[in-house]
Design a protein around this motif. Structure first.
Motif, PDB file in Angstrom:
ATOM      1  N   LEU A 107       2.408  -6.998  20.998  1.00 28.79           N
ATOM      2  CA  LEU A 107       0.949  -7.002  21.027  1.00 28.79           C
ATOM      3  C   LEU A 107       0.450  -6.661  19.625  1.00 28.79           C
ATOM      4  O   LEU A 107       1.185  -6.113  18.806  1.00 28.79           O
ATOM      5  N   ASP A 165      -2.436 -10.476  20.822  1.00 21.99           N
ATOM      6  CA  ASP A 165      -1.034 -10.626  20.426  1.00 21.99           C
ATOM      7  C   ASP A 165      -0.865 -10.805  18.924  1.00 21.99           C
ATOM      8  O   ASP A 165       0.169 -11.251  18.457  1.00 21.99           O
ATOM      9  N   LYS A 172      -2.777 -11.623  26.781  1.00 19.82           N
ATOM     10  CA  LYS A 172      -2.119 -11.805  25.483  1.00 19.82           C
ATOM     11  C   LYS A 172      -3.022 -12.529  24.493  1.00 19.82           C
ATOM     12  O   LYS A 172      -2.982 -12.245  23.299  1.00 19.82           O
TER      13      LYS A 172
END
Length: 418
Positions: free
Chosen positions: A299, A403, A399
């Motif tokens: 992440l 990310d 995500k």
């Protein structure tokens, strides 16, 4: 939050000023075209030529004056309307009497409406009413009598200009309201962020001092009592809306994030993605089990820190409400579109209605330290608790946008569609 959001706002008046500038040029060309097509019928064509030369130079030279409200001064509006009124009153002198009585166009024709609209955009419906009334009076003087077509045109300009002026005033009020709402939203988000930091640090320490002081007794009990009073005061301050001075959080997860970022060769906070597992590893212990995937769970650094801090807040709640001997389990799942972290304990559970009561008392551990963090990341937190069977907190982070890539807009859109 994943990053600072910049709100770019364009004034609602700007398109109106652009349209007005284009209208003035087009209607000037139209008025000149009317004269050219019928110049042989004019009694004094040289007078019309002189006026149109002035109108041409004035229209082109004053285009910057109708670029925005600041440039459009009262002096310009007065001079602009004077030129329009002069053209109307010169029409009987330049044109043939028969054409005037038959309802022929004035010298400026529909260019005059541009002057009235400038009043409307600049000052609202009251200024528009004043300008359109002066134009109406000049048209009646030019015609000599209130003919039906003259009255029709006068009423049309009067109503249209007042309506546009009113719309401009409403648009300005709406823009001010929107700007104020955006300021309040930004201030609220910042207050929640600061409240999370305070809850994770100062409030936890004060609560621990109060409990330990009561157990030890003596002077420590008095110290614990004072710490309890300060805890209540600080909770009231945080939940009441005053923004305290921000401080840099320094929990174990944040330090782990810095270490992970350094290992990846990226600067902390704004570099490449980090492995969430490294941030959660410090929480594992004798009574806390950590189950994680075999591959890195990557992440963005800021998102990973917030998730780790939310897990830390959930474990703090376990120790505080379930006791030091309670067991807890952390499960990390790396799905294709999101990361799911579940924190479960074997404590007594949370009685129904207790969370709402705690929030009302200023205890914002779940509301801010957990749900607030996940909400700012575009995700969410679900809490399931059955009395006597423990509590489970499920944290979900999309995500997209979290990310380390440039997909933040997609992440926010996905969160809103949920």
């Amino acid at each position: 939050m994943p990053g600072r959001e910049k709100v770019m706002r364009m004034s609602v008046e700007l398109p109106l000023w652009r349209a007005l500038a284009g209208y003035r040029v087009l209607t000037m060309v139209y008025a000149v075209g009317l004269f050219v097509s019928a110049h042989e019928e004019f009694a004094r064509p040289w007078l019309a030529v002189a006026y149109f030369a002035l109108l041409l130079v004035w229209t082109l030279a004053t285009l910057p004056k109708v670029a925005n409200a600041a440039a459009c001064t009262k002096g310009f509006l007065t001079a602009d309307l004077t030129i329009a009124l002069t053209g109307i009153l010169l029409t009987p002198l330049a044109d043939a009497h028969e054409r005037v009585q038959a309802g022929g166009p004035t010298l400026p024709s529909i260019w005059t409406a541009g002057s009235v609209l400038a009043f409307a955009v600049k000052g609202g419906w009251r200024w528009a009413a004043l300008a359109s009334t002066l134009v109406a009076a000049a048209n009646l003087v030019e015609r000599g009598s209130p003919a039906r077509d003259t009255v029709h045109n006068v009423v049309l300009v009067w109503v249209a200009s007042i309506a546009i002026g009113y719309v401009v005033e409403v648009a300005r009020a709406s823009e001010r309201t929107l700007a104020r709402a955006l300021e309040i939203e930004a201030a609220t988000r910042e207050r929640e962020r600061l409240a999370r930091d305070i809850h994770d640090g100062v409030l936890q320490v004060l609560a621990m001092v109060q409990r330990r002081g009561a157990v030890i007794g003596g002077e420590a009990a008095e110290l614990g009592r004072l710490a309890g009073e300060q805890e209540v005061a600080l909770r009231t301050l945080v939940s009441g809306g005053l923004v305290p001075v921000p401080r840099a959080p320094r929990d174990a997860a944040e330090n782990a994030a810095a270490r992970t970022a350094d290992e990846d060769g990226e600067p902390d906070g704004d570099g490449g993605p980090v492995d969430l597992r490294a941030l959660l590893a410090p929480y594992a212990g004798a009574r806390v089990s950590l189950a994680e995937p075999g591959a890195p769970v990557r992440l963005a650094p800021a998102a990973a820190r917030e998730v780790a801090a939310a897990v830390g807040a959930a474990l703090d709640n376990v120790r505080m409400h379930a006791g030091e001997q309670a067991r807890a389990w952390i499960l990390v799942e790396d799905e294709p579109d999101e990361v799911i972290v579940t924190v479960r304990d074997d404590g007594p559970g949370i009685p129904e209605g207790r969370l709402a009561q705690a929030e009302g008392e200023g205890r914002l551990g779940v509301a801010l330290s957990i749900r607030g963090r996940l909400r700012d990341l575009g995700g969410g937190a679900e809490l399931v608790s059955v009395p006597g069977q423990g509590t489970e907190v499920e944290l979900k982070v999309p995500k997209a946008g979290n990310d380390g890539t440039d997909g933040r807009g997609d992440a926010r859109g996905k969160a809103e569609r949920r």
